[in-house]
Design an enzyme around this catalytic site. Structure first.
Site, PDB file in Angstrom:
ATOM      1  N   GLU A   1       0.777  -1.173  -0.457  1.00 42.13           N
ATOM      2  CA  GLU A   1       0.186   0.116  -0.127  1.00 42.13           C
ATOM      3  C   GLU A   1       0.724   0.962   0.022  1.00 42.13           C
ATOM      4  O   GLU A   1       0.359   2.060  -0.948  1.00 42.13           O
ATOM      5  CB  GLU A   1      -0.926   0.115   1.379  1.00 42.13           C
ATOM      6  CG  GLU A   1      -2.154  -1.147   0.929  1.00 42.13           C
ATOM      7  CD  GLU A   1      -3.125  -1.074   2.049  1.00 42.13           C
ATOM      8  OE1 GLU A   1      -2.630  -0.501   3.549  1.00 42.13           O
ATOM      9  OE2 GLU A   1      -4.673  -1.990   2.061  1.00 42.13           O
TER      10      GLU A   1
ATOM     11  N   ALA B   1      -7.048  -6.506  11.800  1.00 43.01           N
ATOM     12  CA  ALA B   1      -8.261  -6.069  13.430  1.00 43.01           C
ATOM     13  C   ALA B   1      -9.093  -6.569  13.780  1.00 43.01           C
ATOM     14  O   ALA B   1      -9.215  -6.489  14.477  1.00 43.01           O
ATOM     15  CB  ALA B   1      -8.004  -4.586  12.494  1.00 43.01           C
TER      16      ALA B   1
HETATM   17  C1  LIG Z   1       0.572   0.510   8.964  1.00 48.00           C
HETATM   18  C2  LIG Z   1      -0.419  -0.503   9.491  1.00 48.00           C
HETATM   19  C3  LIG Z   1      -1.388  -1.595   8.428  1.00 48.00           C
HETATM   20  C4  LIG Z   1      -2.408  -2.489   8.412  1.00 48.00           C
HETATM   21  N1  LIG Z   1      -3.484  -2.387   8.331  1.00 48.00           N
HETATM   22  C5  LIG Z   1      -4.273  -3.267   8.518  1.00 48.00           C
HETATM   23  C6  LIG Z   1      -5.531  -3.554   7.370  1.00 48.00           C
HETATM   24  O1  LIG Z   1      -5.257  -2.970   6.035  1.00 48.00           O
HETATM   25  N2  LIG Z   1      -6.446  -4.720   7.975  1.00 48.00           N
HETATM   26  C7  LIG Z   1      -6.094  -5.287   9.423  1.00 48.00           C
HETATM   27  O2  LIG Z   1      -6.607  -6.037   9.520  1.00 48.00           O
HETATM   28  N3  LIG Z   1      -5.262  -4.722   9.961  1.00 48.00           N
HETATM   29  C8  LIG Z   1      -4.165  -3.935   9.213  1.00 48.00           C
HETATM   30  N4  LIG Z   1      -2.925  -4.127  10.068  1.00 48.00           N
HETATM   31  C9  LIG Z   1      -3.189  -4.366  11.742  1.00 48.00           C
HETATM   32  C10 LIG Z   1      -4.098  -3.920  12.688  1.00 48.00           C
HETATM   33  O3  LIG Z   1      -3.901  -2.374  12.920  1.00 48.00           O
HETATM   34  C11 LIG Z   1      -3.750  -4.801  14.365  1.00 48.00           C
HETATM   35  O4  LIG Z   1      -3.441  -5.959  13.968  1.00 48.00           O
HETATM   36  C12 LIG Z   1      -4.680  -4.140  15.429  1.00 48.00           C
HETATM   37  O5  LIG Z   1      -4.528  -2.300  15.516  1.00 48.00           O
HETATM   38  C13 LIG Z   1      -4.103  -4.878  16.460  1.00 48.00           C
HETATM   39  O6  LIG Z   1      -5.375  -3.761  17.881  1.00 48.00           O
HETATM   40  P1  LIG Z   1      -4.936  -3.993  19.344  1.00 48.00           P
HETATM   41  O7  LIG Z   1      -6.060  -3.697  19.624  1.00 48.00           O
HETATM   42  O8  LIG Z   1      -3.800  -5.884  19.144  1.00 48.00           O
HETATM   43  O9  LIG Z   1      -3.706  -3.330  19.034  1.00 48.00           O
HETATM   44  P2  LIG Z   1      -3.882  -1.775  18.217  1.00 48.00           P
HETATM   45  O10 LIG Z   1      -5.055  -1.430  18.356  1.00 48.00           O
HETATM   46  O11 LIG Z   1      -2.348  -1.447  18.514  1.00 48.00           O
HETATM   47  O12 LIG Z   1      -3.489  -0.815  20.181  1.00 48.00           O
HETATM   48  C14 LIG Z   1      -2.365  -1.210  20.966  1.00 48.00           C
HETATM   49  C15 LIG Z   1      -2.999   0.189  22.262  1.00 48.00           C
HETATM   50  O13 LIG Z   1      -1.926  -0.449  23.323  1.00 48.00           O
HETATM   51  C16 LIG Z   1      -1.240   1.287  23.508  1.00 48.00           C
HETATM   52  N5  LIG Z   1      -0.104   0.816  24.387  1.00 48.00           N
HETATM   53  C17 LIG Z   1       0.820   0.028  23.754  1.00 48.00           C
HETATM   54  N6  LIG Z   1       1.457  -0.703  24.998  1.00 48.00           N
HETATM   55  C18 LIG Z   1       1.323   0.357  26.287  1.00 48.00           C
HETATM   56  C19 LIG Z   1       1.482   0.513  27.766  1.00 48.00           C
HETATM   57  N7  LIG Z   1       2.911  -0.412  27.896  1.00 48.00           N
HETATM   58  N8  LIG Z   1       0.608   1.643  28.631  1.00 48.00           N
HETATM   59  C20 LIG Z   1      -0.189   1.949  27.233  1.00 48.00           C
HETATM   60  N9  LIG Z   1      -0.887   2.076  26.863  1.00 48.00           N
HETATM   61  C21 LIG Z   1      -0.248   1.504  25.235  1.00 48.00           C
HETATM   62  C22 LIG Z   1      -0.963   1.939  22.352  1.00 48.00           C
HETATM   63  O14 LIG Z   1      -0.674   2.840  22.759  1.00 48.00           O
HETATM   64  C23 LIG Z   1      -2.176   1.452  21.844  1.00 48.00           C
HETATM   65  O15 LIG Z   1      -3.273   2.534  21.385  1.00 48.00           O
HETATM   66  C24 LIG Z   1      -2.302  -2.751  10.292  1.00 48.00           C
HETATM   67  C25 LIG Z   1      -1.157  -2.495  10.977  1.00 48.00           C
HETATM   68  C26 LIG Z   1       0.007  -1.369  10.546  1.00 48.00           C
HETATM   69  C27 LIG Z   1       0.825  -1.080  11.072  1.00 48.00           C
END
Ligand SMILES: Cc1cc2nc3c(=O)[nH]c(=O)nc-3n(C[C@H](O)[C@H](O)[C@H](O)COP(=O)(O)OP(=O)(O)OC[C@H]3O[C@@H](n4cnc5c(N)ncnc54)[C@H](O)[C@@H]3O)c2cc1C
Length: 418
Positions: free
Chosen positions: A170, A316
């Protein structure tokens, strides 16, 4: 009233908090940032297509309507599963009855020398801002030098991207459009037409998790759009201004982005809990830590079992469904009912290659490509963005970019780096 602490307001944490609201527990969501970030559109911030606040939304604005849910800004540094306490970087401690750990992932450079220091990651909002600012400042510096009579080479205006997964593909498609349609017009004094975008991938195809026919389609589309692609090319190191391949070749570039993978957030290792591949915390079929069932782990930081002996990918939907499931499971248990095991429903995957080009893969073998795949990509990304204002802004920005071939977010903000 039981106290549930949710670490992380990403896809997993927010969905857990929403499912827990009004269920008779007190919830505290802790995040190091005060916004929820829609990471799938991060690359659009890097290519100046969208602004920061188009893809990030204040967490308090999301949570304020939820009964008994509060937000705490802070970075969690320690988890003490025995005392059932988390400690924040500012020294504050939060005691919990249940912990939902959704701290996500960070860029994984796999120990490649120079990758941390000479390339940008693309995981946080500041990463995307840094890529955009770096590129624009480089072009300004080159323009100033050109005005002073120096010959500007095309390599220093070029971009190299490591990693041919969805993020790399992308970004490569978007960068090529930024160079050829926008910066070329903005900087007539520079040889932008000779600048290249190179995508470096270690395996023999891009979008390796997609069906081979969609990988081929993406590869052909990128090449038709003048993106240089190096397949089966492993990176030996990143020098300042060059990606050095294992066979000794150097790909010179003014901006290098590392998009080759992620690993669990550092909190996973700091938690003292058992870790699996990629440093992800091992959980059972109810997304709980086996030795500490009061701790649930969701999303990118968890090694979520896929039911076939493997683990689910860090995407996601795994976080969204895992968060929702965990919130409901805790609510059920608090009400005295047992929760069924987690079942993941694969809703497919998609990646855009640029204007009117994307590939999408849905269950039951449904595959879309080209303009139809692109429209599906646009629609689904708008649907999952949080906040009506953000959806409207993104829609207007996309329409503007599409009609004018322009990327409007090209402001250089803040002090220039030393
Ligand atoms: C550039 C990019 C593109 C992507 N494109 C896609 C896509 O097209 N389709 C798809 O399905 N997935 C995609 N993903 C993956 C998807 O975004 C992740 O799988 C998803 O965000 C995971 O969700 P999560 O809740 O596990 O973590 P996150 O959404 O990363 O949230 C984690 C949160 O924890 C917080 N955090 C971390 N450590 C600490 C701490 N020690 N103390 C307090 N807070 C903390 C962070 O600030 C963050 O807000 C993409 C990822 C990236 C980086």
């Amino acid at each position: 009233m039981q106290h549930v602490v949710v670490i992380g307001a990403g896809f997993g944490g927010l969905n857990a908090a929403k499912a827990l609201a009004g269920s008779g527990v007190r919830v505290t969501v802790v995040d190091a940032n005060n916004y929820h970030l829609f990471q799938p559109l991060l690359y659009q911030v890097a290519i100046a297509g969208l602004d920061d606040d188009n893809i990030a939304y204040p967490t308090r604005a999301i949570l304020r309507r939820l009964p008994a849910v509060r937000f705490r800004l802070g970075r969690v540094e320690r988890i003490d599963p025995v005392a059932r306490r988390v400690t924040l970087a500012d020294g504050a401690a939060l005691d919990y009855d249940r912990l939902v750990l959704c701290a996500g992932a960070v860029t994984n450079t796999f120990g490649v020398p120079g990758a941390d220091t000479n390339a940008f990651g693309l995981k946080h909002l500041h990463d995307a801002d840094a890529v955009r600012q770096h590129l624009l400042r480089r072009f300004e510096a080159a323009a100033a030098e050109a005005a002073a009579g120096r010959d500007i080479g095309t390599a220093e205006l070029s971009v190299a991207i490591v990693g041919g997964g969805p993020t790399g593909v992308e970004l490569a498609g978007g960068m090529q459009e930024l160079l050829s349609r926008v910066l070329r017009r903005d900087y007539p004094e520079l040889p932008v037409q000779g600048a290249t975008v190179t995508l470096v991938e270690a395996t023999d195809r891009v979008l390796g998790t997609f069906a081979p026919s969609l990988s081929d389609h993406a590869l052909r589309t990128l090449r038709r759009r003048s993106v240089q692609i190096e397949l089966s090319a492993s990176v030996a190191r990143i020098d300042p201004g060059a990606v050095v391949l294992a066979d000794g070749r150097r790909i010179e570039a003014g901006a290098i982005v590392w998009a080759a993978g992620v690993k669990a957030a550092p909190l996973a290792a700091a938690s003292g809990l058992a870790l699996g591949r990629g440093g992800r915390i091992v959980v059972d079929e109810r997304l709980r830590v086996p030795e500490h069932p009061e701790i649930s782990v969701v999303g990118d930081i968890a090694a979520t079992p896929d039911g076939k002996g493997g683990v689910l990918p860090q995407v996601a939907q795994v976080a969204i469904q895992g968060g929702r499931y965990t919130g409901r499971a805790i609510a059920a248990e608090v009400a005295g009912r047992a929760a069924p095991p987690f079942r993941y429903r694969d809703k497919g995957s998609m990646a855009t290659i640029g204007r009117r080009a994307a590939v999408s893969e849905f269950p039951f073998g449904l595959r879309l490509r080209g303009s139809i795949g692109w429209v599906a990509w646009l629609g689904l990304h708008l649907l999952y963005l949080i906040g009506f204002r953000n959806r409207l802004n993104v829609l207007v920005n996309w329409a503007w970019n599409y009609l004018t071939y322009d990327h409007g977010s090209r402001l250089l903000s803040g002090e220039p780096p030393a």
